[in-house]
Design a protein around this motif. Structure first.
Motif, PDB file in Angstrom:
ATOM      1  N   ASN A   1       0.855  -1.188   0.000  1.00 42.07           N
ATOM      2  CA  ASN A   1       0.000   0.000   0.000  1.00 42.07           C
ATOM      3  C   ASN A   1       0.887   1.232   0.000  1.00 42.07           C
ATOM      4  O   ASN A   1       2.125   1.109   0.021  1.00 42.07           O
ATOM      5  CB  ASN A   1      -0.959   0.001   1.195  1.00 42.07           C
ATOM      6  CG  ASN A   1      -2.333   0.534   0.816  1.00 42.07           C
ATOM      7  OD1 ASN A   1      -2.455   1.569   0.175  1.00 42.07           O
ATOM      8  ND2 ASN A   1      -3.378  -0.192   1.208  1.00 42.07           N
ATOM      9  N   PHE A   2       0.273   2.418  -0.009  1.00 40.92           N
ATOM     10  CA  PHE A   2       1.020   3.655  -0.256  1.00 40.92           C
ATOM     11  C   PHE A   2       0.702   4.721   0.780  1.00 40.92           C
ATOM     12  O   PHE A   2      -0.398   4.772   1.332  1.00 40.92           O
ATOM     13  CB  PHE A   2       0.682   4.209  -1.650  1.00 40.92           C
ATOM     14  CG  PHE A   2       0.882   3.209  -2.743  1.00 40.92           C
ATOM     15  CD1 PHE A   2       2.141   2.941  -3.243  1.00 40.92           C
ATOM     16  CD2 PHE A   2      -0.196   2.497  -3.250  1.00 40.92           C
ATOM     17  CE1 PHE A   2       2.334   1.993  -4.230  1.00 40.92           C
ATOM     18  CE2 PHE A   2      -0.021   1.546  -4.239  1.00 40.92           C
ATOM     19  CZ  PHE A   2       1.249   1.291  -4.736  1.00 40.92           C
TER      20      PHE A   2
ATOM     21  N   THR B   1       5.689   9.951  -2.687  1.00 38.73           N
ATOM     22  CA  THR B   1       4.802   8.805  -2.498  1.00 38.73           C
ATOM     23  C   THR B   1       5.643   7.553  -2.297  1.00 38.73           C
ATOM     24  O   THR B   1       6.564   7.294  -3.078  1.00 38.73           O
ATOM     25  CB  THR B   1       3.865   8.619  -3.704  1.00 38.73           C
ATOM     26  OG1 THR B   1       3.085   9.813  -3.875  1.00 38.73           O
ATOM     27  CG2 THR B   1       2.919   7.444  -3.483  1.00 38.73           C
ATOM     28  N   PHE B   2       5.312   6.795  -1.263  1.00 44.03           N
ATOM     29  CA  PHE B   2       6.115   5.640  -0.883  1.00 44.03           C
ATOM     30  C   PHE B   2       5.245   4.385  -0.844  1.00 44.03           C
ATOM     31  O   PHE B   2       4.097   4.420  -0.391  1.00 44.03           O
ATOM     32  CB  PHE B   2       6.762   5.860   0.482  1.00 44.03           C
ATOM     33  CG  PHE B   2       7.718   7.018   0.513  1.00 44.03           C
ATOM     34  CD1 PHE B   2       9.061   6.825   0.241  1.00 44.03           C
ATOM     35  CD2 PHE B   2       7.271   8.303   0.777  1.00 44.03           C
ATOM     36  CE1 PHE B   2       9.948   7.894   0.246  1.00 44.03           C
ATOM     37  CE2 PHE B   2       8.143   9.377   0.790  1.00 44.03           C
ATOM     38  CZ  PHE B   2       9.489   9.174   0.517  1.00 44.03           C
ATOM     39  N   ALA B   3       5.818   3.283  -1.324  1.00 46.90           N
ATOM     40  CA  ALA B   3       5.170   1.980  -1.250  1.00 46.90           C
ATOM     41  C   ALA B   3       5.660   1.251  -0.006  1.00 46.90           C
ATOM     42  O   ALA B   3       6.866   1.164   0.230  1.00 46.90           O
ATOM     43  CB  ALA B   3       5.478   1.158  -2.495  1.00 46.90           C
ATOM     44  N   TYR B   4       4.720   0.740   0.774  1.00 45.61           N
ATOM     45  CA  TYR B   4       5.026  -0.055   1.964  1.00 45.61           C
ATOM     46  C   TYR B   4       4.622  -1.502   1.676  1.00 45.61           C
ATOM     47  O   TYR B   4       3.483  -1.763   1.295  1.00 45.61           O
ATOM     48  CB  TYR B   4       4.277   0.484   3.179  1.00 45.61           C
ATOM     49  CG  TYR B   4       4.841   1.786   3.711  1.00 45.61           C
ATOM     50  CD1 TYR B   4       5.575   1.823   4.894  1.00 45.61           C
ATOM     51  CD2 TYR B   4       4.664   2.978   3.020  1.00 45.61           C
ATOM     52  CE1 TYR B   4       6.106   3.019   5.380  1.00 45.61           C
ATOM     53  CE2 TYR B   4       5.188   4.178   3.487  1.00 45.61           C
ATOM     54  CZ  TYR B   4       5.907   4.190   4.666  1.00 45.61           C
ATOM     55  OH  TYR B   4       6.435   5.371   5.134  1.00 45.61           O
ATOM     56  N   VAL B   5       5.569  -2.436   1.854  1.00 48.35           N
ATOM     57  CA  VAL B   5       5.340  -3.839   1.506  1.00 48.35           C
ATOM     58  C   VAL B   5       5.615  -4.702   2.731  1.00 48.35           C
ATOM     59  O   VAL B   5       6.691  -4.615   3.331  1.00 48.35           O
ATOM     60  CB  VAL B   5       6.258  -4.285   0.344  1.00 48.35           C
ATOM     61  CG1 VAL B   5       5.915  -5.703  -0.093  1.00 48.35           C
ATOM     62  CG2 VAL B   5       6.149  -3.326  -0.838  1.00 48.35           C
TER      63      VAL B   5
ATOM     64  N   LEU C   1      -2.028  -4.031   5.388  1.00 50.12           N
ATOM     65  CA  LEU C   1      -1.640  -2.703   5.856  1.00 50.12           C
ATOM     66  C   LEU C   1      -2.417  -1.640   5.104  1.00 50.12           C
ATOM     67  O   LEU C   1      -2.880  -1.863   3.977  1.00 50.12           O
ATOM     68  CB  LEU C   1      -0.136  -2.470   5.716  1.00 50.12           C
ATOM     69  CG  LEU C   1       0.472  -2.208   4.341  1.00 50.12           C
ATOM     70  CD1 LEU C   1       1.933  -1.748   4.507  1.00 50.12           C
ATOM     71  CD2 LEU C   1       0.424  -3.402   3.420  1.00 50.12           C
ATOM     72  N   TRP C   2      -2.551  -0.448   5.749  1.00 54.13           N
ATOM     73  CA  TRP C   2      -3.334   0.635   5.148  1.00 54.13           C
ATOM     74  C   TRP C   2      -2.883   1.971   5.729  1.00 54.13           C
ATOM     75  O   TRP C   2      -2.562   2.048   6.918  1.00 54.13           O
ATOM     76  CB  TRP C   2      -4.828   0.431   5.419  1.00 54.13           C
ATOM     77  CG  TRP C   2      -5.691   1.050   4.363  1.00 54.13           C
ATOM     78  CD1 TRP C   2      -6.159   2.333   4.320  1.00 54.13           C
ATOM     79  CD2 TRP C   2      -6.153   0.412   3.167  1.00 54.13           C
ATOM     80  NE1 TRP C   2      -6.899   2.531   3.179  1.00 54.13           N
ATOM     81  CE2 TRP C   2      -6.917   1.369   2.461  1.00 54.13           C
ATOM     82  CE3 TRP C   2      -6.018  -0.870   2.639  1.00 54.13           C
ATOM     83  CZ2 TRP C   2      -7.528   1.083   1.229  1.00 54.13           C
ATOM     84  CZ3 TRP C   2      -6.623  -1.160   1.430  1.00 54.13           C
ATOM     85  CH2 TRP C   2      -7.370  -0.199   0.740  1.00 54.13           C
TER      86      TRP C   2
ATOM     87  N   ILE D   1       1.051   4.318   8.864  1.00 51.27           N
ATOM     88  CA  ILE D   1       0.662   3.078   8.195  1.00 51.27           C
ATOM     89  C   ILE D   1       0.366   2.064   9.298  1.00 51.27           C
ATOM     90  O   ILE D   1       1.178   1.869  10.208  1.00 51.27           O
ATOM     91  CB  ILE D   1       1.792   2.535   7.293  1.00 51.27           C
ATOM     92  CG1 ILE D   1       1.997   3.440   6.077  1.00 51.27           C
ATOM     93  CG2 ILE D   1       1.506   1.108   6.865  1.00 51.27           C
ATOM     94  CD1 ILE D   1       1.036   3.197   4.927  1.00 51.27           C
ATOM     95  N   TYR D   2      -0.798   1.426   9.212  1.00 49.68           N
ATOM     96  CA  TYR D   2      -1.154   0.400  10.192  1.00 49.68           C
ATOM     97  C   TYR D   2      -0.987  -0.979   9.561  1.00 49.68           C
ATOM     98  O   TYR D   2      -1.463  -1.224   8.454  1.00 49.68           O
ATOM     99  CB  TYR D   2      -2.575   0.593  10.694  1.00 49.68           C
ATOM    100  CG  TYR D   2      -2.675   1.699  11.726  1.00 49.68           C
ATOM    101  CD1 TYR D   2      -2.540   1.423  13.082  1.00 49.68           C
ATOM    102  CD2 TYR D   2      -2.857   3.025  11.336  1.00 49.68           C
ATOM    103  CE1 TYR D   2      -2.602   2.436  14.028  1.00 49.68           C
ATOM    104  CE2 TYR D   2      -2.922   4.045  12.271  1.00 49.68           C
ATOM    105  CZ  TYR D   2      -2.797   3.745  13.623  1.00 49.68           C
ATOM    106  OH  TYR D   2      -2.843   4.747  14.562  1.00 49.68           O
TER     107      TYR D   2
END
Length: 496
Positions: free
Chosen positions: A268-269, A276-280, A311-312, A320-321
């Protein structure tokens, strides 16, 4: 060309009226996924809610992000063995989550009961349950709020549900095993990855037509997301530990393949002042990795806890949770520092997570919630490698194990890594700490191409491991290669 002043005034009035109506109706949008980048951020308040779908307790936990407090759970079903009854009417394997654009309805997918439960976010009451085909996985609303698309992973189609009537209106045929779908922020395209076939289908939302197919490097994609600027689509490949990126618009060209790690789960981002960052989530590493979306460089690897899954982002991108599947908790990440700043206890084995800004427009929003109860009762163990017939001293633990208490029984889930790829193994009980001697198998499994696996077993496991009333010897978990149905010497043993 000169513009008619009257037309200009009318346009401004119309825009102001529309904005006023949006405010009065409680609709809030954010420059965060899944909304468009142009929409305003929504600061964190007590009106926001974080929901996690928990597949072993069959609950949806409800958390207030303003103080990171669990408010309670929405109980959609019973734990085992109650859910094995032929008269069981609850939901089973609560797993997927989506929410309506007006933030008033939550769509909850239960894999084992083939259902989508529609929940009122203000009252936590189930408004309707729609039953679909075999083993649905995820559900999400189209950006206009008129349809809910459900990936029916056990079959070969998307079930399109009318958001007003909750009835299936049509089906979109795709390759067998659709894993998840998400939409372009402008609502033009739906992107559907597959869990059984190596392709992503691109579908036009207006007419439900497949207009493109994007090759996946492997068949197993559990999760997909679109950037708020509408330029990129990211999807994860759980079996080979990779994440791929393609253009969100024609010709849907593949842009990047990232080596992310074993048991790569969700993406998610967060859009911040820095970009803008992608979290994986990387389940095998117990980390969340962070990548820039402009040059795909990795900027952080955040330790979060056992088996991160869904995650969101918050409505303003400041947090980010992350749901920790083998820790029964939510980890809150501060996106300015990429550090975990809070942990919230939730139900058993959280899967999908969504953050819904302004989910509760008025009132406490705690109606219908129940205490977490038995869902909070878990035990965590770790397995370490064996070297020269002994547990490797000081070695990192590649496998985490959680026992989820179901009353008389426990569900065991092992997040296994560090093994040989595509090989058969057995999770077993040994009578000695070093794993020597006879082994009692609990579950057999094959590793994926990354040498990892998610392994489950169920039974009175705690009683067996601890020894019943002191009359039996204690047992210890081990993993051993399996050949011709017989286990060899263990390669991982329980850490003491």
């Amino acid at each position: 060309m000169n513009q008619n002043p009257f037309t200009t005034i009318q346009t401004v009035k119309t825009a102001l009226t529309f904005a006023l109506l949006l405010g009065l109706s409680g609709i809030t949008l954010a420059g965060q996924a899944p909304g468009p980048l142009s929409a305003p951020d929504v600061p964190v308040t007590h009106r926001d809610r974080i929901y996690a779908a928990e597949q072993f307790s069959n609950t949806v936990s409800v958390t207030d992000p303003a103080d990171n407090k669990l408010l309670g759970v929405i109980r959609l079903g019973d734990p085992t063995p109650g859910n094995l009854s032929p008269l069981y009417r609850g939901q089973l394997l609560v797993h997927g989550l989506g929410f309506s654009p007006d933030r008033r309805t939550l769509a909850v997918v239960s894999i084992g009961s083939n259902s989508v439960s529609f929940i009122d976010t203000a009252t936590n009451a189930v408004r309707h349950v729609t039953y679909v085909g075999r083993s649905p996985h995820e559900a999400f609303y189209t950006p206009d709020g008129k349809e809910v698309w459900v990936t029916v992973r056990g079959e070969n189609y998307i079930s399109v549900i009318d958001a007003a009537t909750f009835a299936e209106k049509t089906r979109i045929t795709v390759a067998a095993g659709p894993g998840m779908q998400i939409f372009s922020p402008d609502g033009k395209y739906g992107y559907i990855c597959s869990s059984f076939n190596p392709e992503v289908a691109v579908v036009t939302v207006a007419d439900h037509k497949v207009v493109a197919r994007v090759k996946q490097e492997s068949p197993f994609c559990p999760n997909i997301a679109a950037t708020p600027d509408g330029k990129q689509v990211w999807f994860t490949l759980k079996d080979i530990g990779k994440t791929q990126v393609f253009e969100a618009r024609p010709p849907f060209r593949l842009l990047k393949t990232l080596e992310t790690g074993a048991i790569t789960n969700h993406v998610n981002f967060a859009h911040t002042a820095a970009g803008t960052f992608a979290y994986v989530t990387i389940g095998g590493l117990n980390q969340v990795k962070v990548f820039r979306t402009d040059d795909f460089s990795q900027v952080a690897a955040i330790p979060v806890g056992a088996l991160p899954h869904g995650l969101w982002p918050s409505g303003d991108g400041t947090r980010i949770y992350v749901g920790l599947e083998n820790a029964d908790s939510l980890a809150a990440i501060d996106t300015a520092t990429n550090q975990v700043v809070a942990n919230v206890p939730v139900g058993q084995a959280p899967q999908a997570v969504v953050y819904v800004p302004n989910a509760v427009a008025e009132g406490a929003g705690t109606q219908g919630l129940q205490p977490i109860g038995m869902a909070a009762q878990t035990t965590q163990l770790k397995l370490v490698p064996v070297a020269n017939g002994k547990p490797a001293a000081g070695a990192a633990a590649p496998t985490s194990v959680t026992l989820f208490d179901q009353g008389l029984l426990q569900v065991l889930q092992a997040s296994v890594t560090g093994l040989q790829p595509r090989q058969p193994y057995v999770l077993a009980l040994a009578s000695r700490t070093d794993g020597t001697g006879p082994l009692e198998p609990l579950a057999t499994f094959n590793t994926n191409p990354a040498g990892a696996a998610i392994v489950n077993a169920i039974g009175p496991i705690r009683q067996v491991v601890q020894g019943i009333a002191g009359t039996e010897a204690r047992r210890y978990l081990v993993i051993a290669p399996s050949g011709d149905g017989k286990p060899a010497a263990p390669v991982q043993v329980q850490a003491m």
